[in-house]
Motif scaffolding. Structure first.
Motif, mmCIF file in Angstrom:
data_model
loop_
_atom_site.group_PDB
_atom_site.id
_atom_site.type_symbol
_atom_site.label_atom_id
_atom_site.label_comp_id
_atom_site.label_asym_id
_atom_site.label_seq_id
_atom_site.Cartn_x
_atom_site.Cartn_y
_atom_site.Cartn_z
ATOM 1 N N ASP B 294 0.807 -1.217 0.000
ATOM 2 C CA ASP B 294 0.000 0.000 0.000
ATOM 3 C C ASP B 294 0.845 1.275 0.000
ATOM 4 O OD1 ASP B 294 -2.259 -1.563 0.170
ATOM 5 O OD2 ASP B 294 -2.210 -1.604 2.357
ATOM 6 N N ASN B 295 2.159 1.120 0.154
ATOM 7 C CA ASN B 295 3.026 2.286 0.299
ATOM 8 C C ASN B 295 2.903 3.250 -0.875
ATOM 9 O OD1 ASN B 295 3.960 1.149 2.565
ATOM 10 N ND2 ASN B 295 5.981 0.632 1.784
ATOM 11 N N ILE B 296 3.119 4.531 -0.570
ATOM 12 C CA ILE B 296 3.279 5.495 -1.648
ATOM 13 C C ILE B 296 4.772 5.807 -1.724
ATOM 14 C CG2 ILE B 296 0.967 6.482 -1.450
ATOM 15 C CD1 ILE B 296 2.212 8.809 0.139
ATOM 16 N N PRO B 297 5.262 6.249 -2.880
ATOM 17 C CA PRO B 297 6.692 6.555 -2.980
ATOM 18 C C PRO B 297 7.074 7.686 -2.031
ATOM 19 C CG PRO B 297 5.638 6.562 -5.143
ATOM 20 C CD PRO B 297 4.558 6.466 -4.141
ATOM 21 N N TRP B 298 8.305 7.615 -1.534
ATOM 22 C CA TRP B 298 8.761 8.652 -0.596
ATOM 23 C C TRP B 298 8.699 10.041 -1.230
ATOM 24 C CZ3 TRP B 298 9.093 8.308 4.393
ATOM 25 C CH2 TRP B 298 9.389 7.094 5.019
ATOM 26 N N GLU B 299 8.850 10.110 -2.539
ATOM 27 C CA GLU B 299 8.866 11.426 -3.186
ATOM 28 C C GLU B 299 7.528 12.141 -3.018
ATOM 29 O OE1 GLU B 299 9.990 8.633 -4.721
ATOM 30 O OE2 GLU B 299 12.086 9.163 -4.353
ATOM 31 N N GLN B 300 6.462 11.350 -2.894
ATOM 32 C CA GLN B 300 5.135 11.975 -2.814
ATOM 33 C C GLN B 300 4.702 12.286 -1.391
ATOM 34 O OE1 GLN B 300 2.335 9.502 -4.829
ATOM 35 N NE2 GLN B 300 3.612 9.353 -6.658
ATOM 36 N N GLY B 301 5.475 11.883 -0.443
ATOM 37 C CA GLY B 301 5.077 12.109 0.943
ATOM 38 C C GLY B 301 5.689 11.040 1.814
ATOM 39 N N CYS B 302 4.971 10.665 2.843
ATOM 40 C CA CYS B 302 5.482 9.630 3.732
ATOM 41 C C CYS B 302 4.996 8.272 3.228
ATOM 42 C CB CYS B 302 4.973 9.884 5.154
ATOM 43 S SG CYS B 302 5.444 8.589 6.303
ATOM 44 N N ALA B 303 5.937 7.358 3.006
ATOM 45 C CA ALA B 303 5.572 6.056 2.433
ATOM 46 C C ALA B 303 4.591 5.311 3.327
ATOM 47 C CB ALA B 303 6.833 5.213 2.232
ATOM 48 N N PHE B 304 4.628 5.584 4.599
ATOM 49 C CA PHE B 304 3.804 4.850 5.547
ATOM 50 C C PHE B 304 2.399 5.443 5.650
ATOM 51 C CE2 PHE B 304 2.709 3.856 10.101
ATOM 52 C CZ PHE B 304 2.545 2.491 9.915
ATOM 53 N N ALA B 305 2.206 6.619 5.093
ATOM 54 C CA ALA B 305 0.946 7.348 5.289
ATOM 55 C C ALA B 305 -0.314 6.518 5.029
ATOM 56 C CB ALA B 305 0.945 8.612 4.445
ATOM 57 N N PRO B 306 -0.364 5.705 3.937
ATOM 58 C CA PRO B 306 -1.615 4.963 3.694
ATOM 59 C C PRO B 306 -1.961 3.972 4.789
ATOM 60 C CG PRO B 306 -0.214 4.952 1.746
ATOM 61 C CD PRO B 306 0.596 5.511 2.860
ATOM 62 N N ARG B 307 -0.962 3.537 5.569
ATOM 63 C CA ARG B 307 -1.230 2.557 6.620
ATOM 64 C C ARG B 307 -1.290 3.206 7.998
ATOM 65 N NH1 ARG B 307 3.062 -2.131 6.194
ATOM 66 N NH2 ARG B 307 1.532 -3.242 7.449
ATOM 67 N N CYS B 308 -1.094 4.512 8.035
ATOM 68 C CA CYS B 308 -0.863 5.170 9.312
ATOM 69 C C CYS B 308 -2.154 5.731 9.880
ATOM 70 C CB CYS B 308 0.144 6.299 9.102
ATOM 71 S SG CYS B 308 0.585 7.168 10.595
ATOM 72 N N ALA B 309 -2.391 5.446 11.158
ATOM 73 C CA ALA B 309 -3.595 5.965 11.805
ATOM 74 C C ALA B 309 -3.437 7.436 12.140
ATOM 75 C CB ALA B 309 -3.880 5.165 13.073
ATOM 76 N N ASN B 310 -2.200 7.875 12.233
ATOM 77 C CA ASN B 310 -1.927 9.253 12.607
ATOM 78 C C ASN B 310 -1.797 10.184 11.413
ATOM 79 O OD1 ASN B 310 -1.829 8.750 15.330
ATOM 80 N ND2 ASN B 310 0.065 9.907 15.624
ATOM 81 N N ALA B 311 -1.998 9.631 10.212
ATOM 82 C CA ALA B 311 -1.697 10.410 9.015
ATOM 83 C C ALA B 311 -2.576 11.656 8.933
ATOM 84 C CB ALA B 311 -1.896 9.551 7.775
#
Lengths: 401, 357
Positions: B294-311
């Motif tokens: 589910d990761n997004i590339p680091w260039e677009q933001g935080c790779a963990f964001a799609p899985r992150c509850a704190n996003a």
């Protein structure tokens, strides 16, 4: 357990007499009752004619009861026979001796068609989800195959059931037309669970269901197993080496060592007051994700490896590695699984150790173990060498925390 | 923390001053062009003599590739390695292959995850262990064999003389791993890289191997890089822990600080998703939702964001940088997060109940 079987090796000869004992446990509604189960694999040698030169005593006298609706956790190191046991109770291995009563039917006596039909009620979830799913079948085919074999595609709308199954295990509907390689590890294990559930079983034997998965995904599958049990009233036999996982989802836990149970208790009791030296060592060896605990706790380091199941030690199987080993009894007399009378220990807590009471009271203290007599899994003879026990080596016997 | 850049947060007083190994902006890219995949993405860390540094993360986070890149063991084709890896003042990445071979095994040694596939199945153990000693110490065969026997004994293999004649398949898993450790330690390396050394082993054997590694570090002052996915192993062994996610370090802290106050939501998620032996049963595990895909590339933001509850919104728009974590209690922590955790997700932090046992 209300029927502690005094002799772990009691075979089917005791069969008729034990049916009475079986009804005594009926108050707990026992779904699976295993008595004196033995699975021995012959070791063959010879070019033209096979000679049997020995046996691997993979399962050697297992007695255990699983109640309907509970989760029974079976833990032990690799090579202790826990997977063989799981396969044996589904009759995926030939039984050498013993009885497996599933809901009152002795599986050991079933053959052919009867056995095949019985298998509908007990299913297995395997460790390696990629290896256990046919790579050339779509999820739909995978799920339908078992259902068709048991005639479940005729009497109701099978596709409706497939969608239900996928919803239950948390997969999208689109998964039906996909192949196993298209999924991630966690999703594959969900497919494996859906496959097991497809025939509506009562008992699920899960052999290391989460050990191939990443930590964050492990938790998803553990939660899923718990949810399914609550929803469908399943009974689990969970085979795993990870004690933390087993404790988390099991109601009762059995600890296996070299083909037999050494201790069995309710999960909390076992982890709070382990009685058997092996259980203590096992629990103390689990790394705890908390540095404060890690720095202060006492570790019991076992020496050597698991002895070879082809040539198990005499007497107590654990005596070669046991820090509490005594001069008498341990190496000659095989301890039976028995209840002990110690304050604060529940009546359901059974342990196979001659000295459980003395060890619990602190009367017996652990001592250094020399490696002599320890056979490793690949060798049957072993020269005396005290490298492991010697204090000057880089290898401490016990770490006094 | 004098004139050093923020990437080396360890106070100089602790170590022997100079870092033994310093990894700067290490980048490993597999493939080319549009298909290129960046497995390691600008990893910085230092290892001081006698220090144990942990690299923690799930499969695919780049922890093993990092170690292979440091050792120069990545295949010659199909990948690009960038950045600098300085070992005792020399750049390992630009070093010619023959010089690197002199370092490998002598100064820097590695223990691999699967001992059976990292030992040669058709060569007796003794030859394999002695080979390292012959190559780097210039001993002849019989002297090397004797030293090999001494090494095997040191790592706790009983009856080493007979074991030397045996083949890897004749040994148990724990024995094999010990033999591999003996090979790695044969030339007293200054840096040891252990890539999941206990993952294939049973818990009781794992405890033996970890005790052995712990003793080696404290006795010989060998620096250790411990690569693992098991937070329990980290908790007992490592001084400094780096948590990797999608090829980047997302959090770095000293061991106690990390477990007491995880700041990155991923670290918190990992801690909350493991069942523990010392807690009330029945706590529902809180897994990290989704998976690495589910990761997004680091260039677009935080790779963990799609899985992150704190996003929060900014997580998907702006790439977070690894900066000193000023709000945290620990003094030398780095964090790559826009919206870090404020409370430990595992509230009921286990207390020291073990003494009672």
């Amino acid at each position: 357990m209300s029927t502690p079987d005094p002799t772990p090796g009691s075979g089917p000869a005791a069969g008729p007499g034990e049916t009475g004992a079986g009804t005594a446990t009926a108050e707990h509604d026992v779904l699976l009752d295993v008595r004196g189960l033995k699975v021995h694999f012959p070791i063959k040698k010879g070019l033209v004619f096979d000679r049997t030169v020995g046996h691997v005593y993979a399962v050697d006298g297992m007695d255990l009861q699983i109640r309907r609706g509970e989760t029974y956790g079976l833990v032990g190191e690799s090579g202790c026979g826990k997977s063989t046991f799981g396969r044996a109770i589904l009759r995926l291995e030939d039984l050498t001796e013993g009885q497996v009563l599933f809901d009152g039917t002795d599986l050991a006596s079933l053959k052919g068609e009867e056995l095949r039909r019985q298998r509908r009620h007990m299913q297995m979830v395997f460790q390696d989800p990629l290896g256990s799913l046919d790579p050339r079948q779509t999820v739909e085919q995978l799920l339908l195959e078992g259902m068709r074999a048991h005639g479940m595609t005729k009497d109701r709308d099978a596709h409706e059931r497939l969608t239900d199954l996928l919803r239950e295990v948390g997969l999208p509907r689109t998964a039906l037309s996909k192949y196993p390689h298209e999924f991630s590890g966690g999703q594959r294990q969900r497919v494996g669970i859906a496959r097991a559930l497809s025939v509506d079983p009562q008992l699920i034997v899960a052999d290391e269901p989460v050990s191939a998965l990443d930590v964050s995904v492990q938790a998803q599958v553990i939660n899923l197993l718990a949810d399914l049990q609550a929803e469908l009233g399943l009974t689990y036999l969970l085979i795993a080496h990870d004690l933390a996982v087993v404790r988390h989802i099991s109601d009762r836990v059995g600890v296996m060592y070299l083909g037999a149970l050494v201790e069995e208790a309710d999960a909390d009791d076992l982890y709070e007051a382990p009685l058997h030296p092996y259980t203590r060592a096992l629990l103390s060896a689990v790394p705890v994700p908390d540095p404060t605990v890690e720095d202060t706790r006492e570790q019991i380091l076992l020496v050597g490896d698991l002895p070879s199941p082809a040539n198990p030690p005499s007497g107590c199987r654990f005596h070669t590695r046991c820090p509490w080993r005594q001069e008498t009894r341990c190496d000659t007399e095989r301890p039976a699984l028995r209840t002990v009378e110690i304050d604060g220990v529940a009546g359901s807590h059974r342990v196979a150790c001659h000295w459980a009471e003395q060890i619990a009271s602190g009367e017996l203290q652990p001592h250094a173990v020399t490696v002599s007599g320890v056979t490793d899994p690949t060798l049957t003879t072993h020269d005396d060498d005290s490298a492991l026990g010697a204090k000057d080596t880089a290898y401490p016997t016990t770490d006094g925390g | 923390m004098t004139a050093q850049p923020i990437t080396s947060p360890r106070p100089a007083a602790d170590g022997a001053g100079e870092a033994l190994l310093s990894v700067r902006d290490l980048t490993v890219t597999f493939g080319r062009g549009r298909k290129a995949f960046r497995a390691v993405d600008g990893v910085d860390f230092d290892v001081y003599p006698g220090q144990t540094v942990g690299l923690v993360g799930e499969s695919g986070c780049g922890k093993s590739v990092t170690s292979l890149a440091i050792m120069g063991l990545l295949p010659g084709r199909g990948n690009t390695v960038g950045g600098r890896v300085t070992f005792a003042g020399e750049d390992l990445l630009s070093m010619p292959a023959d010089q690197l071979r002199d370092r490998r095994g002598r100064d820097v040694a590695m223990i691999f995850q699967d001992p059976l596939s990292s030992l040669n199945p058709v060569v007796p153990l003794g030859v394999q262990v002695a080979e390292v000693i012959e190559r780097h110490k210039g001993r002849n065969r019989s002297d090397a064999q004797q030293e090999a026997a001494a090494m095997l004994k040191k790592v706790g293999i009983p009856d080493p003389d007979r074991r030397l004649k045996e083949y890897p398949h004749q040994l148990s898993g724990g024995m094999r791993q010990r033999a591999l450790i003996a090979m790695a330690l044969a030339c007293e390396p200054r840096l040891l890289i252990a890539d999941e050394p206990t993952t294939a082993l049973d818990v009781t054997i794992q405890a033996q191997i970890l005790a052995l590694l712990k003793e080696l570090v404290s006795e010989s002052g060998t620096a250790l890089i411990m690569i693992t996915h098991d937070l329990g192993v980290v908790a007992g062994l490592c001084d400094e822990v780096n948590v990797l996610y999608a090829g980047r370090i997302v959090e770095r802290a000293q061991r106690h600080d990390l477990f007491a106050t995880p700041r990155h939501p991923y670290t918190g998620g990992l801690l909350a998703s493991i069942p523990r032996l010392h807690e009330e049963r029945g706590r529902r595990l809180t897994p990290v939702p989704g998976s690495v895909s589910d990761n997004i590339p680091w260039e677009q933001g935080c790779a963990f964001a799609p899985r992150c509850a704190n996003a929060v919104d900014v997580c998907r728009q702006q790439t977070p940088t690894l900066v000193p974590d000023r709000d945290a209690v620990g003094d030398d922590r780095l964090l790559r997060c826009h919206n870090p955790l404020t409370a430990n997700p595992v509230d009921d932090t286990p207390t020291v109940e073990e003494d009672a046992r």
